[in-house]
Scaffold this active site. Structure first.
Site, mmCIF file in Angstrom:
data_model
loop_
_atom_site.group_PDB
_atom_site.id
_atom_site.type_symbol
_atom_site.label_atom_id
_atom_site.label_comp_id
_atom_site.label_asym_id
_atom_site.label_seq_id
_atom_site.Cartn_x
_atom_site.Cartn_y
_atom_site.Cartn_z
ATOM 1 N N GLU A 135 34.435 -0.546 57.981
ATOM 2 C CA GLU A 135 34.999 -1.622 57.155
ATOM 3 C C GLU A 135 34.039 -2.813 57.074
ATOM 4 O O GLU A 135 33.899 -3.438 56.028
ATOM 5 C CB GLU A 135 36.363 -2.068 57.696
ATOM 6 C CG GLU A 135 37.431 -0.976 57.731
ATOM 7 C CD GLU A 135 37.658 -0.254 56.402
ATOM 8 O OE1 GLU A 135 37.349 -0.831 55.329
ATOM 9 O OE2 GLU A 135 38.119 0.904 56.424
ATOM 10 N N HIS A 138 31.577 -2.259 54.455
ATOM 11 C CA HIS A 138 32.058 -2.654 53.122
ATOM 12 C C HIS A 138 31.892 -4.162 52.908
ATOM 13 O O HIS A 138 31.534 -4.607 51.825
ATOM 14 C CB HIS A 138 33.532 -2.296 52.947
ATOM 15 C CG HIS A 138 33.785 -0.839 52.697
ATOM 16 N ND1 HIS A 138 33.108 -0.125 51.720
ATOM 17 C CD2 HIS A 138 34.661 0.026 53.258
ATOM 18 C CE1 HIS A 138 33.565 1.130 51.723
ATOM 19 N NE2 HIS A 138 34.496 1.251 52.649
ATOM 20 N N HIS A 144 30.928 3.753 49.718
ATOM 21 C CA HIS A 144 31.083 5.056 50.354
ATOM 22 C C HIS A 144 29.862 5.913 50.081
ATOM 23 O O HIS A 144 29.280 5.861 49.001
ATOM 24 C CB HIS A 144 32.354 5.748 49.857
ATOM 25 C CG HIS A 144 33.575 5.176 50.499
ATOM 26 N ND1 HIS A 144 34.810 5.203 49.929
ATOM 27 C CD2 HIS A 144 33.723 4.553 51.695
ATOM 28 C CE1 HIS A 144 35.671 4.606 50.744
ATOM 29 N NE2 HIS A 144 35.041 4.203 51.814
ATOM 30 N N CYS A 145 29.495 6.675 51.110
ATOM 31 C CA CYS A 145 28.259 7.448 51.054
ATOM 32 C C CYS A 145 28.621 8.932 50.955
ATOM 33 O O CYS A 145 29.550 9.401 51.601
ATOM 34 C CB CYS A 145 27.458 7.166 52.325
ATOM 35 S SG CYS A 145 25.880 7.998 52.402
ATOM 36 N N CYS A 169 23.472 6.591 57.737
ATOM 37 C CA CYS A 169 22.335 7.411 57.286
ATOM 38 C C CYS A 169 21.159 6.479 56.985
ATOM 39 O O CYS A 169 21.315 5.256 56.954
ATOM 40 C CB CYS A 169 22.723 8.237 56.061
ATOM 41 S SG CYS A 169 22.884 7.266 54.544
ATOM 42 N N CYS A 172 21.758 4.070 53.933
ATOM 43 C CA CYS A 172 22.711 2.974 54.182
ATOM 44 C C CYS A 172 22.159 1.983 55.199
ATOM 45 O O CYS A 172 22.373 0.776 55.099
ATOM 46 C CB CYS A 172 24.053 3.522 54.654
ATOM 47 S SG CYS A 172 24.954 4.419 53.368
HETATM 48 ZN ZN LIG Z 1 35.650 2.903 53.179
HETATM 49 ZN ZN LIG Z 2 25.045 6.628 54.116
#
Ligand SMILES: [Zn+2]
Ligand SMILES: [Zn+2]
Length: 185
Positions: A135, A138, A144-145, A169, A172
């Site tokens: 969260e 975000h 979202h990945c 990852c 991200c």
């Molecule tokens: Zn989420």
């Molecule tokens: Zn990711």
């Protein structure tokens, strides 16, 4: 005005396990390298209880947070025991406004394994930390990945959550680092 970044606040809403709060705080500072403070508890948000669903409306709680300001904190993560929902889902483990300041984590569904058996507390705390970091991701504008081996992969149920790693990852992780650097300038 100081360029020193404000800490992330972790605020219990009601009587929340102190260990859960500490584990969440430790993981935020460990994985996201941010300073974290655990704040004094607020009341459990009864104003957000939906009496038909017997769950708490995450959107209403996040809205209430807006009026509380928390001006000394960069981001605020509220942690509570009751079950949360948003209108399009039967339940959510947590909720955050994309790029916003406030996020929520519910401990309600974290205590049981996919087969319904009780989970050891170490696993419950690990799940709570994952939800909190996801969260918070975000809040720092991570979406979202698609990558399953990434903390930002969407988890609809406890099995998804257990299969989701606590780390980001590479993509991200780079995105988050850029975000955090640009915010501290
Ligand atoms: Zn989420
Ligand atoms: Zn990711």
């Amino acid at each position: 005005m100081s360029s020193q970044k404000k800490p992330v606040g972790v605020v219990p809403l009601g009587k929340v396990s102190e260990i859960a709060l500490k584990v969440i705080a430790a993981n935020i500072s460990g994985y996201f390298n941010l300073s974290v403070q655990i704040l004094p508890p607020l009341e459990q948000p009864e104003y957000a209880l939906d009496e038909r669903r017997f769950q708490y409306d995450a959107g209403i709680i996040l809205k209430a947070f807006e009026s509380m300001r928390f001006k000394d904190y960069e981001k605020v993560v509220g942690v509570l025991n009751p079950d949360l929902f948003v209108p399009i889902f039967t339940h959510v483990f947590g909720e955050a406004k994309q790029g916003g300041k406030f996020a929520l984590v519910s401990l309600f569904r974290l205590g049981k394994n996919p087969d319904g058996s009780p989970s050891p507390s170490s696993l419950i705390f690990e799940r709570a930390a994952k939800v909190a970091l996801h969260e918070l991701g975000h809040l720092f504008n991570l979406l979202h990945c698609q990558e399953k081996r990434c903390l930002m992969h969407f988890s609809g149920d406890i099995q998804d959550l257990d299969e989701t790693p606590i780390y980001l990852c590479r993509y991200c992780s780079t995105f988050l680092k850029d975000r955090l650097l640009s915010q501290s300038e």
